[in-house]
Design an enzyme around this catalytic site. Structure first.
Site, PDB file in Angstrom:
ATOM      1  N   ARG A  59      22.268   6.087 -16.653  1.00 23.14           N
ATOM      2  CA  ARG A  59      20.876   5.920 -16.376  1.00 23.14           C
ATOM      3  C   ARG A  59      20.372   5.261 -17.776  1.00 23.14           C
ATOM      4  O   ARG A  59      20.032   5.404 -19.086  1.00 23.14           O
ATOM      5  CB  ARG A  59      20.526   7.214 -17.279  1.00 23.14           C
ATOM      6  CG  ARG A  59      18.917   7.970 -16.731  1.00 23.14           C
ATOM      7  CD  ARG A  59      18.605   9.199 -17.694  1.00 23.14           C
ATOM      8  NE  ARG A  59      18.413   7.889 -18.797  1.00 23.14           N
ATOM      9  CZ  ARG A  59      17.860   9.623 -20.594  1.00 23.14           C
ATOM     10  NH1 ARG A  59      19.326  10.639 -20.624  1.00 23.14           N
ATOM     11  NH2 ARG A  59      17.681   8.851 -21.384  1.00 23.14           N
ATOM     12  N   HIS A  61      15.199   8.945 -19.873  1.00 24.00           N
ATOM     13  CA  HIS A  61      14.846  10.109 -19.172  1.00 24.00           C
ATOM     14  C   HIS A  61      14.026  10.341 -17.843  1.00 24.00           C
ATOM     15  O   HIS A  61      14.317  10.881 -16.951  1.00 24.00           O
ATOM     16  CB  HIS A  61      15.111  11.299 -19.972  1.00 24.00           C
ATOM     17  CG  HIS A  61      14.963  12.706 -18.584  1.00 24.00           C
ATOM     18  ND1 HIS A  61      16.505  13.292 -17.663  1.00 24.00           N
ATOM     19  CD2 HIS A  61      14.120  13.376 -18.776  1.00 24.00           C
ATOM     20  CE1 HIS A  61      15.763  14.475 -17.603  1.00 24.00           C
ATOM     21  NE2 HIS A  61      14.843  15.094 -18.265  1.00 24.00           N
ATOM     22  N   TYR A  74      17.697   8.087 -29.351  1.00 25.37           N
ATOM     23  CA  TYR A  74      18.658   8.529 -29.394  1.00 25.37           C
ATOM     24  C   TYR A  74      20.122   7.359 -29.050  1.00 25.37           C
ATOM     25  O   TYR A  74      20.846   8.202 -29.142  1.00 25.37           O
ATOM     26  CB  TYR A  74      18.425   9.949 -28.961  1.00 25.37           C
ATOM     27  CG  TYR A  74      18.121   9.871 -27.889  1.00 25.37           C
ATOM     28  CD1 TYR A  74      18.958  10.201 -26.565  1.00 25.37           C
ATOM     29  CD2 TYR A  74      16.599  10.402 -27.099  1.00 25.37           C
ATOM     30  CE1 TYR A  74      18.390   9.594 -24.873  1.00 25.37           C
ATOM     31  CE2 TYR A  74      16.523   9.862 -25.758  1.00 25.37           C
ATOM     32  CZ  TYR A  74      17.470   9.383 -24.798  1.00 25.37           C
ATOM     33  OH  TYR A  74      16.759   9.414 -24.033  1.00 25.37           O
TER      34      TYR A  74
HETATM   35  C1  LIG Z   1      16.852  25.353 -16.735  1.00 21.73           C
HETATM   36  C2  LIG Z   1      16.116  23.904 -16.823  1.00 21.73           C
HETATM   37  N1  LIG Z   1      17.164  24.197 -18.607  1.00 21.73           N
HETATM   38  C3  LIG Z   1      16.105  22.683 -18.931  1.00 21.73           C
HETATM   39  C4  LIG Z   1      15.145  21.874 -18.621  1.00 21.73           C
HETATM   40  C5  LIG Z   1      15.259  20.478 -19.508  1.00 21.73           C
HETATM   41  N2  LIG Z   1      15.618  19.717 -18.695  1.00 21.73           N
HETATM   42  C6  LIG Z   1      15.443  18.465 -17.768  1.00 21.73           C
HETATM   43  S1  LIG Z   1      16.655  17.391 -17.305  1.00 21.73           S
HETATM   44  C7  LIG Z   1      17.233  17.843 -18.605  1.00 21.73           C
HETATM   45  C8  LIG Z   1      18.901  16.967 -18.839  1.00 21.73           C
HETATM   46  C9  LIG Z   1      19.320  16.808 -17.238  1.00 21.73           C
HETATM   47  O1  LIG Z   1      20.068  16.375 -17.434  1.00 21.73           O
HETATM   48  P1  LIG Z   1      21.483  16.092 -16.491  1.00 21.73           P
HETATM   49  O2  LIG Z   1      21.405  17.377 -15.704  1.00 21.73           O
HETATM   50  O3  LIG Z   1      22.427  15.289 -16.592  1.00 21.73           O
HETATM   51  O4  LIG Z   1      20.570  15.167 -15.218  1.00 21.73           O
HETATM   52  P2  LIG Z   1      19.666  13.540 -14.985  1.00 21.73           P
HETATM   53  O5  LIG Z   1      18.649  13.677 -16.040  1.00 21.73           O
HETATM   54  O6  LIG Z   1      20.553  12.825 -16.669  1.00 21.73           O
HETATM   55  O7  LIG Z   1      19.677  13.078 -13.941  1.00 21.73           O
HETATM   56  C10 LIG Z   1      17.179  18.808 -19.031  1.00 21.73           C
HETATM   57  C11 LIG Z   1      17.249  19.599 -20.148  1.00 21.73           C
HETATM   58  C12 LIG Z   1      15.348  22.344 -17.154  1.00 21.73           C
HETATM   59  N3  LIG Z   1      14.097  21.608 -16.709  1.00 21.73           N
HETATM   60  N4  LIG Z   1      15.444  23.231 -16.599  1.00 21.73           N
END
Ligand SMILES: Cc1ncc(C[n+]2csc(CCOP(=O)(O)OP(=O)(O)O)c2C)c(N)n1
Ligand SMILES: [Mg+2]
Length: 344
Positions: free
Chosen positions: A245, A249, A258
């Site tokens: 990435r 985010h 971080y």
């Molecule tokens: C069920 C749930 N828990 C927490 C969140 C908050 N949240 C949004 S994105 C994220 C990180 C997800 O990381 P990843 O699966 O690696 O996907 P990326 O964003 O790196 O594409 C979190 C914890 C959410 N949207 N849904």
């Protein structure tokens, strides 16, 4: 927390793509890159409340989506799969409408574009993909679900349940984990205890494939093989595409809190667009004139979409209430009256 060495990944490799396919996919990657840059600018200008960038994941997304049969298969995205949408021919103004908060889940037609509504529930779309795939088989059709999720999602219970069910019932699903090394501010080593998402496939009774997610040809080939296997009744496959990435985010995030900037600088050498270009130059699939024309074409396409989404009319606010229940619900009618008084 102890860090463990990941098991040696079984890296899936592939030779160069056929020249015409490589050129088509390169244009899609470049359009996605340019549209991503435009979208970030729209957020900075206040047109979008927020945006999630896919920079760095273009090969993982375009390579996998381009292997799908858009007549039969169905993609189940998270919130970061803009290049999958583009590859499947989704109306991109409609897609980006969700980032302008014009409509939740996008203003495109998921059924005709074979791309489910954008889903911000981490891990949430994975059981949907398995459910769709089982329905497809019960209906006697040969479509395969492609289920996108991230490294962070891989530790959600929903994802475990969905993959196990898919394994038990031999569902026609290709699970594509884009491991971009970060789940918001949580790095891989604090997310994936065993060091590999693909290695978990053995426990679900399906093949697990690790692929260099920045290698367009390798991602495409791994997904094509998994789709063929599922379509022939061979069941699900878990592909872990190792990527990065490159941006924060989302536009609300600040990576300086971080992660080491040196890591971001190191990524520049792995940029999937530069790698796709180098592969095409090496195989003779494209010359300087192609890249110059692609630059102009893709920029024009990205700007057209940008202007389209900026100018798109807002749908009537009453739509909020119109699509919740088939029958009118008294409590919703009351909320609508309050809302109408407030916006008047
Ligand atoms: C069920 C749930 N828990 C927490 C969140 C908050 N949240 C949004 S994105 C994220 C990180 C997800 O990381 P990843 O699966 O690696 O996907 P990326 O964003 O790196 O594409 C979190 C914890 C959410 N949207 N849904
Ligand atoms: Mg991630």
């Amino acid at each position: 927390m102890p860090t463990r060495e990941p098991p040696a990944p079984r890296l899936h490799r592939a030779g160069p793509l056929p020249a015409d396919l490589a050129r088509r996919l390169y244009r899609l990657m470049l359009t996605a890159r340019m549209l991503d840059t435009e979208a970030i600018a729209l957020q900075r200008q206040g047109v979008f409340p927020a945006y999630v960038s896919l920079r760095g994941q273009e090969a993982a997304q375009v390579g996998s989506a381009a292997a799908m049969d858009p007549e039969r298969d169905f993609a189940f995205p998270t919130y970061r799969e803009m290049a999958v949408a583009l590859t499947l021919g989704v109306d991109m103004v409609g897609y980006l409408a969700s980032h302008r908060a014009l409509w939740h889940g996008g203003l495109y037609n998921p059924l005709t574009s074979r791309f489910a509504p954008i889903n911000a529930v981490v891990g949430g779309p994975v059981p949907h993909a398995v459910g769709w795939a089982l329905g497809e088989r019960l209906a006697g059709r040969t479509g395969v679900a492609v289920s996108y999720f991230g490294d962070g999602a891989s530790s959600e219970g929903d994802v475990h349940e969905a993959m196990n069910l898919a394994g038990v019932l031999n569902a026609p699903v290709v699970f594509v984990c884009q491991n971009n090394r970060w789940a918001l501010s949580v790095p891989n080593e604090r997310q994936i205890a065993g060091g590999s998402v693909a290695a978990r496939a053995a426990g679900y009774g399906m093949p697990g494939v690790t692929v260099d997610g920045d290698d367009l040809a390798a991602v495409h080939e791994a997904t094509r093989t998994a789709l063929e296997r599922a379509r022939a009744g061979g069941g699900p496959t878990l592909i872990e595409a190792l990527t990065y990435r490159a941006n924060p985010h989302s536009t609300s995030d600040d990576t300086s809190r971080y992660r080491d900037p040196a890591e971001e600088r190191a990524w520049a050498d792995r940029d999937p667009l530069l790698r796709a270009r180098a592969a095409m130059e090496a195989s003779g699939a494209a010359d300087a004139a192609f890249f110059a024309a692609a630059e102009a074409e893709c920029r024009a396409a990205a700007e057209r979409i940008r202007d389209g989404v900026s100018a798109a009319p807002e749908p009537p606010g009453t739509d909020l209430f119109d699509h919740v229940f088939r029958e009118p619900a008294p409590h919703l009618a009351a909320q609508r009256r309050v809302w109408e008084e407030e916006v008047r």
